[in-house]
Design an enzyme around this catalytic site. Structure first.
Site, mmCIF file in Angstrom:
data_model
loop_
_atom_site.group_PDB
_atom_site.id
_atom_site.type_symbol
_atom_site.label_atom_id
_atom_site.label_comp_id
_atom_site.label_asym_id
_atom_site.label_seq_id
_atom_site.Cartn_x
_atom_site.Cartn_y
_atom_site.Cartn_z
ATOM 1 N N GLU A 1 -7.728 -10.076 -4.765
ATOM 2 C CA GLU A 1 -7.563 -11.265 -3.740
ATOM 3 C C GLU A 1 -8.508 -12.402 -3.790
ATOM 4 O O GLU A 1 -8.709 -13.059 -3.059
ATOM 5 C CB GLU A 1 -7.185 -10.756 -2.224
ATOM 6 C CG GLU A 1 -5.856 -10.327 -2.294
ATOM 7 C CD GLU A 1 -5.308 -9.738 -0.856
ATOM 8 O OE1 GLU A 1 -6.297 -9.553 -0.004
ATOM 9 O OE2 GLU A 1 -4.183 -9.202 -0.703
ATOM 10 N N GLN B 1 -10.621 -5.833 -6.019
ATOM 11 C CA GLN B 1 -10.065 -4.333 -6.144
ATOM 12 C C GLN B 1 -9.277 -4.268 -7.523
ATOM 13 O O GLN B 1 -9.040 -5.573 -8.111
ATOM 14 C CB GLN B 1 -9.156 -4.251 -5.133
ATOM 15 C CG GLN B 1 -7.864 -5.112 -5.106
ATOM 16 C CD GLN B 1 -7.094 -5.277 -3.709
ATOM 17 O OE1 GLN B 1 -7.431 -6.080 -3.133
ATOM 18 N NE2 GLN B 1 -6.021 -4.399 -3.385
ATOM 19 N N ASP C 1 0.976 -1.283 0.021
ATOM 20 C CA ASP C 1 -0.057 -0.156 -0.077
ATOM 21 C C ASP C 1 0.807 1.195 0.050
ATOM 22 O O ASP C 1 0.389 2.414 -0.684
ATOM 23 C CB ASP C 1 -0.950 -0.013 1.066
ATOM 24 C CG ASP C 1 -1.731 -0.999 1.313
ATOM 25 O OD1 ASP C 1 -1.324 -2.175 1.023
ATOM 26 O OD2 ASP C 1 -2.787 -1.009 2.092
HETATM 27 C C1 BGC Z 1 -6.212 -5.890 0.128
HETATM 28 C C2 BGC Z 1 -4.224 -5.867 -0.273
HETATM 29 C C3 BGC Z 1 -4.009 -4.612 0.812
HETATM 30 C C4 BGC Z 1 -4.263 -4.951 2.201
HETATM 31 C C5 BGC Z 1 -3.868 -3.810 3.161
HETATM 32 C C6 BGC Z 1 -6.206 -6.099 1.627
HETATM 33 O O1 BGC Z 1 -7.725 -6.115 1.721
HETATM 34 O O2 BGC Z 1 -6.583 -6.708 -0.626
HETATM 35 O O3 BGC Z 1 -4.307 -5.102 -1.363
HETATM 36 O O4 BGC Z 1 -2.577 -4.720 0.895
HETATM 37 O O5 BGC Z 1 -5.580 -5.052 2.275
HETATM 38 O O6 BGC Z 1 -4.574 -2.479 2.841
#
Ligand code: BGC
Length: 760
Positions: A488, A602, A358
């Site tokens: 994810e 996302q 992030d």
């Molecule tokens: C997201 C990741 C992110 C993490 C922390 C997750 O829900 O899918 O991309 O790095 O949250 O923000």
């Protein structure tokens, strides 16, 4: 979605005590100052639902990994910025009855976060079970002027009685993490004292042995003068307090000023912590609440000057952006290069307060444009320092020869995450470090960064990709198998386009950095070659072959990029057609059902298009946006901002605006039903990007700033400020015109809607 907070340009306001929403409010109204912070827990007792949380930056505990079935390569621990000793408690007893908002009748409850000055305020009238009524007005802040000081002004007025009141003022290190894997306590006591007028506890984290000294002192006034008090000192394990007895007279406010010092062994020698804490307490008590607050508010005024965004004509949007900037700024001040930005900052336990991709993919642009250059540089150097660990991480998974695999979650460079589909498969994150370098170099022009630090990192990452790809003789191309992309909600897929694209790009980018360093500093280049044992010819030839022959899944019929090889086998349905009771999917559907669905958590293909926008023509961007957007459920906070930026580029004004509200008000309106766990701090930088890169259309190309601003129909005007290569620019956009003002620095040519404009 919940809309119980009142809208205001500078304030977050909650009216009426709503126990059901209390944990959401505890997150939203959180305070911090870069060094410490805490959720908006009440000072007095509260036996209702609450998540108690105080945090000290950089102080963490390696909580032993807990998984159902161990897999080789899992890290031994998950690092947590743990719940730290609390200094906020001011517990009141009126003739033996506790003030506890869960058991009292509460009227006129108002909680306000003033973002302009970083002040949390709360007021209410409570009737205790026996009928006694008190009015409370509490104010608290974590000083931005001195990151080790916090202060509370707690005023209590007896409304229908006079009598004895007891006030328990403590520091309490007997705290736990709700998310502790084995219900362990993470702190040991090292030292405590309770003297008349102060209490101090030094606690040590188990295993990591950080020391944190939490100290408090106070002053109590009645009717503006020091009150006559009797003090009893108490100590128990990891706890010290003063219990003050005093008379409270009807209608005469009793004001308790509580000052705290929070010091950690990250910044002081362990054997000096108590001494330094005492000095801080004296300093705070002498200065007094008003003067401490004035200094604190001055820092906020300066911060707002640097990074405020104004929106005229739309209070919800204005409040949203300020809330995002406020939370981000109080989480990370950029002063300490050892620190980073946890996805929840100081607002909750989830994600452990550790560093994720992030930072590089979302937060860096905010700091590049609103802070001095060294802040963004520090964020990059942070990863440079972790390079040896990234090489170790790669070795643990079987990579060799200096390949660097950066962790998905980390505190000190070691991987902490333990879900195989992320730890082992979400490999795109290692290239976020390379992309951040590109962002930094493009923005600042500081290519010397490659020479000093960057090239070593790029060689490591490029080596990782070289080993992670494999040649498919069937496709006659390089493929990348068994991965999770940014989305994810799909695991163990082959040829996630984003991953393949980023991997191939990194190999080319590494070559660019090699050329630069070689051409500018042959001696340093030779040093790097020796240090990394780099066989330039053989390795770069291989890299070129891979990047020239990477496989990219594509649907020739629809003319869209494919998220991964098997994407079209899915049933393609629109998120808008999902029954509302299924949302958010991650709370309502089984994981199996999610994985088989087409729904995208996302931005994934769109994330790649966002990062490499100039590689695609507008029609390609449109086709892909129109295809993927309807299947995206935005259940990661990182998603809507990317959609704002692309929708803006495509001229989808209304959609851009709706996504903007979603990113800006994600926590204020609890869009994803998870704000009670903490706020989404890292995505807040995405909200900033939504305005500046989305509506403002700001880009850097060939060392020049470009803007293509437009204004959402709902707004009258908006403005933002950016720092760029020694200049400060203010861009103000209204329906009639765009003004770009050079507030500071040498004249600068910028491109406005493709035409050069000289700013003087
Ligand atoms: C997201 C990741 C992110 C993490 C922390 C997750 O829900 O899918 O991309 O790095 O949250 O923000």
């Amino acid at each position: 979605m919940k809309q119980y907070l009142k809208q205001d340009e500078w304030k977050i306001i909650e009216e009426g005590l709503n126990p059901h929403y209390n944990q959401i409010s505890e997150s939203v109204f959180s305070l911090g100052n870069g060094r410490m912070g805490q959720r908006a827990n009440f000072e007095e007792d509260y036996s209702g639902e609450t998540l108690q949380g105080s945090y000290v930056a950089g102080v963490y505990y390696p909580d032993k990994t807990r998984v159902g079935w161990w897999k080789n390569g899992y890290p031994e621990y998950f690092a947590k910025v743990l719940n730290a000793p609390s200094w906020i408690n001011i517990k009141l007893k009126v003739e033996n009855q506790r003030l506890d908002l869960a058991t009292c009748t509460v009227e006129n409850f108002v909680r306000v976060l003033d973002m302009k000055t970083g002040l949390l305020q709360r007021s209410f009238v409570a009737t205790l079970p026996g009928g006694k009524k008190v009015a409370v007005d509490a104010k608290r802040f974590c000083s931005m002027a001195d990151g080790e000081i916090g202060a509370i002004r707690y005023q209590v007025t007896a409304l229908n009685f006079s009598g004895e009141i007891s006030i328990e003022l403590s520091v309490d290190a007997d705290v736990v993490n709700k998310d502790s894997n084995y219900d362990e306590k993470f702190w040991n006591e090292v030292y405590k004292e309770a003297q008349t007028g102060s209490a101090i506890v030094t606690a040590e984290t188990r295993k990591t042995l950080f020391h944190v000294t939490t100290a408090m002192t106070y002053a109590i006034h009645s009717g503006g003068k020091p009150a006559a008090i009797k003090v009893g000192e108490n100590m128990r394990e990891k706890y010290a307090d003063n219990v003050v007895q005093t008379e409270i007279k009807q209608d005469i406010p009793l004001v308790i000023f509580k000052y705290a010092a929070v010091l950690s062994s990250e910044n002081h020698a362990k054997d000096k912590l108590v001494e330094h804490a005492r000095a801080k307490l004296t300093e705070a008590l002498t200065a007094g609440f008003d003067s401490l607050f004035e200094q604190h508010a001055k820092v906020w005024a300066h911060k707002w000057e640097e990074c405020d965004i104004t929106i005229d004509g739309d209070i919800a949007a204005q409040q949203g952006i300020r809330f995002n900037i406020f939370q981000l700024t109080q989480t990370y001040t950029g002063e300490d290069e050892r620190l980073n930005i946890g996805p929840k900052g100081f607002t909750g336990e989830k994600y452990g307060g550790s560093t994720y991709w992030d930072t590089e993919a979302y937060c860096l642009p905010f700091f590049l444009s609103t802070a001095e250059e060294k802040v963004a540089r520090n964020l990059l150097v942070y990863r440079y320092k972790h390079l040896p660990k990234a090489i170790e991480n790669a070795q643990k998974l079987g990579f060799t020869g200096g390949a660097a695999f950066y962790p998905f979650v980390t505190m000190n460079g070691e991987e902490c995450h333990n879900e195989w589909e992320i730890t082992f498969e979400e490999i795109h994150r290692t290239s976020a470090m390379a992309y951040a370098m590109r962002d930094y170099v493009d923005y600042t022009g500081d290519q010397h960064y490659f020479t000093e630090f960057g090239l070593e990192v790029l060689i490591g990452i490029a080596r990782f990709w070289e080993q992670r790809v494999n040649w498919s003789s069937d496709k006659n191309k390089y493929v990348i198998l068994g991965v999770t992309g940014p989305n994810e909600y799909e695991n163990n897929v082959n040829n996630n386009w984003y991953t393949n694209y980023l991997g191939a790009w990194t190999l080319r980018f590494a070559q660019q950095a090699i050329n630069y360093v070689k051409g500018h500093d042959a001696k340093r280049y030779a040093e790097i070659v020796a240090k990394t044992n780099f066989n330039e010819k053989a390795e770069t030839e291989k890299w070129k072959h891979i990047s020239d022959n990477m496989y990219y899944p594509y649907d020739t019929r629809r003319k869209v990029i494919l998220q991964q090889d098997g994407f079209l086998d899915k049933e393609l349905i629109r998120a808008a057609d999902l029954k509302p009771e299924f949302r958010p999917l991650n709370q309502k559907w089984s994981w199996d059902r999610i994985l088989r669905s087409c729904f995208i958590k996302q931005a994934d293909v769109l994330q790649g298009i966002f990062l490499f926008e100039d590689d695609f023509d507008l029609e390609t961007i449109r086709k892909n946006f129109d295809f993927y957007e309807p299947m995206t459920v935005h259940e990661s906070s990182l998603s809507p901002c990317v959609h704002v930026i692309l929708a803006s580029k495509l001229g989808y004004k209304e959609q851009a605006y709706q996504f903007y509200l979603r990113t800006a008000r994600l926590d204020l309106d609890d869009y994803n039903n998870d704000t009670e766990e903490g706020c989404h701090i890292t995505s807040m930088a995405g909200t900033w990007m939504s305005v500046v890169k989305g509506f403002g259309g700001m880009r850097v190309r060939d060392g020049k700033l470009h803007f293509t601003p437009f204004i959402p129909d709902q707004w009258k005007s908006y403005s933002f400020r950016v720092e760029f290569r020694g200049r400060v620019l203010k861009v103000k956009v209204s329906n009639e015109k765009t003004e770009t003002i050079l507030e500071h620095g040498e004249p600068l040519e910028v491109m406005m809607h493709g035409k050069p404009v000289l700013l003087k």
